[in-house]
Write a protein that holds these residues in place. Structure first.
Motif, PDB file in Angstrom:
ATOM      1  N   ASN A  66      13.098  -2.381 -13.472  1.00 31.70           N
ATOM      2  CA  ASN A  66      12.898  -1.683 -12.194  1.00 31.70           C
ATOM      3  C   ASN A  66      13.971  -2.004 -11.162  1.00 31.70           C
ATOM      4  O   ASN A  66      13.718  -1.886  -9.967  1.00 31.70           O
ATOM      5  N   ARG A  89       4.774  -1.137  -5.374  1.00 34.65           N
ATOM      6  CA  ARG A  89       4.928  -1.645  -6.735  1.00 34.65           C
ATOM      7  C   ARG A  89       4.252  -2.983  -6.922  1.00 34.65           C
ATOM      8  O   ARG A  89       3.798  -3.316  -8.016  1.00 34.65           O
ATOM      9  N   PHE A  90       4.205  -3.803  -5.877  1.00 34.00           N
ATOM     10  CA  PHE A  90       3.741  -5.177  -6.023  1.00 34.00           C
ATOM     11  C   PHE A  90       2.274  -5.337  -5.615  1.00 34.00           C
ATOM     12  O   PHE A  90       1.744  -6.437  -5.695  1.00 34.00           O
ATOM     13  N   ARG A  92      -1.381  -4.802  -6.500  1.00 36.68           N
ATOM     14  CA  ARG A  92      -2.163  -4.453  -7.686  1.00 36.68           C
ATOM     15  C   ARG A  92      -3.608  -4.164  -7.362  1.00 36.68           C
ATOM     16  O   ARG A  92      -4.422  -4.030  -8.265  1.00 36.68           O
ATOM     17  N   VAL A 184      12.711  -8.036  -5.667  1.00 38.08           N
ATOM     18  CA  VAL A 184      12.976  -7.559  -7.014  1.00 38.08           C
ATOM     19  C   VAL A 184      11.915  -8.011  -8.014  1.00 38.08           C
ATOM     20  O   VAL A 184      11.596  -7.302  -8.954  1.00 38.08           O
ATOM     21  N   ARG A 185      11.393  -9.180  -7.811  1.00 39.81           N
ATOM     22  CA  ARG A 185      10.465  -9.765  -8.770  1.00 39.81           C
ATOM     23  C   ARG A 185       9.523 -10.695  -8.004  1.00 39.81           C
ATOM     24  O   ARG A 185       9.886 -11.194  -6.930  1.00 39.81           O
ATOM     25  N   ALA A 186       8.346 -10.924  -8.546  1.00 36.12           N
ATOM     26  CA  ALA A 186       7.409 -11.821  -7.878  1.00 36.12           C
ATOM     27  C   ALA A 186       6.566 -12.556  -8.903  1.00 36.12           C
ATOM     28  O   ALA A 186       6.244 -12.025  -9.966  1.00 36.12           O
ATOM     29  N   ASP A 187       6.262 -13.810  -8.567  1.00 37.08           N
ATOM     30  CA  ASP A 187       5.323 -14.603  -9.367  1.00 37.08           C
ATOM     31  C   ASP A 187       4.048 -14.768  -8.560  1.00 37.08           C
ATOM     32  O   ASP A 187       4.101 -15.186  -7.400  1.00 37.08           O
ATOM     33  N   GLU A 188       2.922 -14.487  -9.195  1.00 36.57           N
ATOM     34  CA  GLU A 188       1.663 -14.609  -8.475  1.00 36.57           C
ATOM     35  C   GLU A 188       0.742 -15.611  -9.155  1.00 36.57           C
ATOM     36  O   GLU A 188       0.725 -15.721 -10.387  1.00 36.57           O
ATOM     37  N   TYR A 240      -8.337  -6.292  -8.628  1.00 35.59           N
ATOM     38  CA  TYR A 240      -6.932  -6.542  -8.972  1.00 35.59           C
ATOM     39  C   TYR A 240      -6.739  -6.084 -10.407  1.00 35.59           C
ATOM     40  O   TYR A 240      -7.418  -6.549 -11.320  1.00 35.59           O
ATOM     41  N   ARG A 241      -5.832  -5.148 -10.577  1.00 38.43           N
ATOM     42  CA  ARG A 241      -5.670  -4.526 -11.881  1.00 38.43           C
ATOM     43  C   ARG A 241      -4.461  -5.117 -12.598  1.00 38.43           C
ATOM     44  O   ARG A 241      -3.402  -5.297 -11.998  1.00 38.43           O
ATOM     45  N   ASN A 242      -4.629  -5.401 -13.859  1.00 38.48           N
ATOM     46  CA  ASN A 242      -3.527  -5.976 -14.617  1.00 38.48           C
ATOM     47  C   ASN A 242      -3.532  -5.444 -16.040  1.00 38.48           C
ATOM     48  O   ASN A 242      -4.578  -5.270 -16.646  1.00 38.48           O
TER      49      ASN A 242
END
Lengths: 245, 245
Positions: A66, A89-90, A92, A184-188, A240-242
DNA sequence: TATCTTATGTCTTATATATGATATTTATAA
DNA sequence: TTATAAATATCATATATAAGACATAAGATA
């Protein structure tokens, strides 16, 4: 274009990946900003001295991540949070009934502070470095669903304030447009916690009722952390959808 | 190999994707079972009457979806849950301190029932169809962290029982080995809830304390739902980890 | 003016070919 | 018998070529 190390070396990376890094460099430097078209595949091929197929493979990977968006017949573009398609995008969180609602970001507070040891570590700053803290509420339709506390380096986001935050616009769209910082990217990390007084009031739930705590570290190009965020999600009417592949 | 519809048709799918579907068919039919090597790229190419590069692109996509695993110099293999590397592919719970611990699945109960309307819908069964319900506890180290209630079609998993479930082995490894049902993809919905009496006791937390509720629908090949699962996750010393790209 | 056609540049798909890397098997030599 | 070397099969990477699809802009036509 020559490979930077022997094929046998542990640091070997194939040609298309080296090209990818070069393209990444152009994104990091801001030479190609969000929303801009990048040069055509053949243009890049001749510029880097490799074949068009090699450039394609590099772009393929970046599109899969992405970072770039291909558009047949038009060109390849740098991904942007302003684009309505990838604006959230981030996020959920989706309503249980599946009905789409308008989302609204409501900034509550915004102040300066010095980075404590934990914030400094996660944002790779010096302890004591100036940071900006934002509190905001996210509404989906009329319902308040997320209460966020956001930590940012004041150096990267210099004049951030309640006024700048305004009302409504996507945060990452703002960060990108105003400060040129592209998420650009994320850690949750997700946990279930009990609502404290403040969160309960804001989210209109009973104190002590269960909330989803989402801690997020967001990165820009080059794995550089630029945002730390703790969000309390109300999961009464949302979840929260994953997807696991 | 000819395309099945005109290039202009809305149902057009490129050649490599048609090949992918053919390969999928061989996985669904069980012709190539989990862990088995599939024929070489050139073998498949001549079998399907296309070029090796087209087969490669199909396999690339399937490898990206974790359906196949490439191994340089050896071949391409059907992914398996028995493989230690991908044994807990679907478990996103990790300890806060990052220290790896042995995981143990402890089956508690296993009984038969008839599918209610909701289970029937999510598993695409007739209402009233025979189902098997499993309750189990998952321990990481000595700590109980997940209490699962699992709904399965009794037709697909005929002789499932506490004895069969045994102790310890990965559930999906068992499903794959004993029933030939390969879990390929899952959709999860996360919520924060209060622990009821049963969950609280099993997870050794106070009644009413917040738990992460994870509802999962798991699919086998062809988007076919084969498992519905409600898991209560204790997030005292663990968290649910997610990467957003 | 308004509409249709054409040209161009782009990405998309498909094929062919060649070289390199890696694991296994087979043949050979000590 | 054992150890080494060669052959082989596989995936990985890189290049070249071509035809199709799509979007836009420019030009031609009614």
């Amino acid at each position: 274009m020559k490979r930077s190390s022997s094929l046998h070396s542990p640091t070997f990376s194939p040609l298309y990946r080296q090209i990818k890094e070069l393209i990444m460099g152009n994104l990091e430097s801001g030479e190609w900003g969000p929303g801009d078209p990048i040069p055509s595949e053949s243009e890049l091929a001749s510029r880097f001295g490799v074949s068009q197929g090699t450039v394609r493979k590099a772009i393929d990977e970046m599109a899969a991540e992405n970072l770039l968006v291909r558009q047949q017949g038009k060109g390849t573009f740098v991904a942007t949070h302003k684009d309505p398609g990838s604006a959230f995008r981030f996020l959920r969180l989706v309503p249980n009934d599946g009905v789409l609602r308008v989302s609204r970001s409501i900034p509550l507070e915004c102040w300066r502070a010095k980075a404590g040891p934990d914030v400094a570590r996660t944002l790779a700053l010096e302890p004591g470095a100036p940071i900006t803290i934002v509190r905001r509420l996210l509404k989906l339709g009329d319902e308040p669903v997320v209460f966020d506390e956001i930590y940012l380096s004041s150096e990267l986001f210099p004049d951030l304030s309640l006024e700048v935050l305004g009302t409504g616009e996507s945060l990452y769209g703002l960060f990108e447009a105003r400060y040129g910082v592209c998420m650009v990217r994320a850690d949750e990390r997700l946990r279930a916690v009990s609502a404290d007084r403040v969160s309960a009031d804001l989210l209109q739930v009973a104190e002590g009722s269960p909330l989803l705590l989402v801690e997020r570290v967001t990165f820009t190009f080059g794995q550089r952390p630029v945002e730390w965020r703790r969000g309390f999600y109300s999961t009464r009417n949302h979840h929260y959808r994953n997807q696991l592949g």
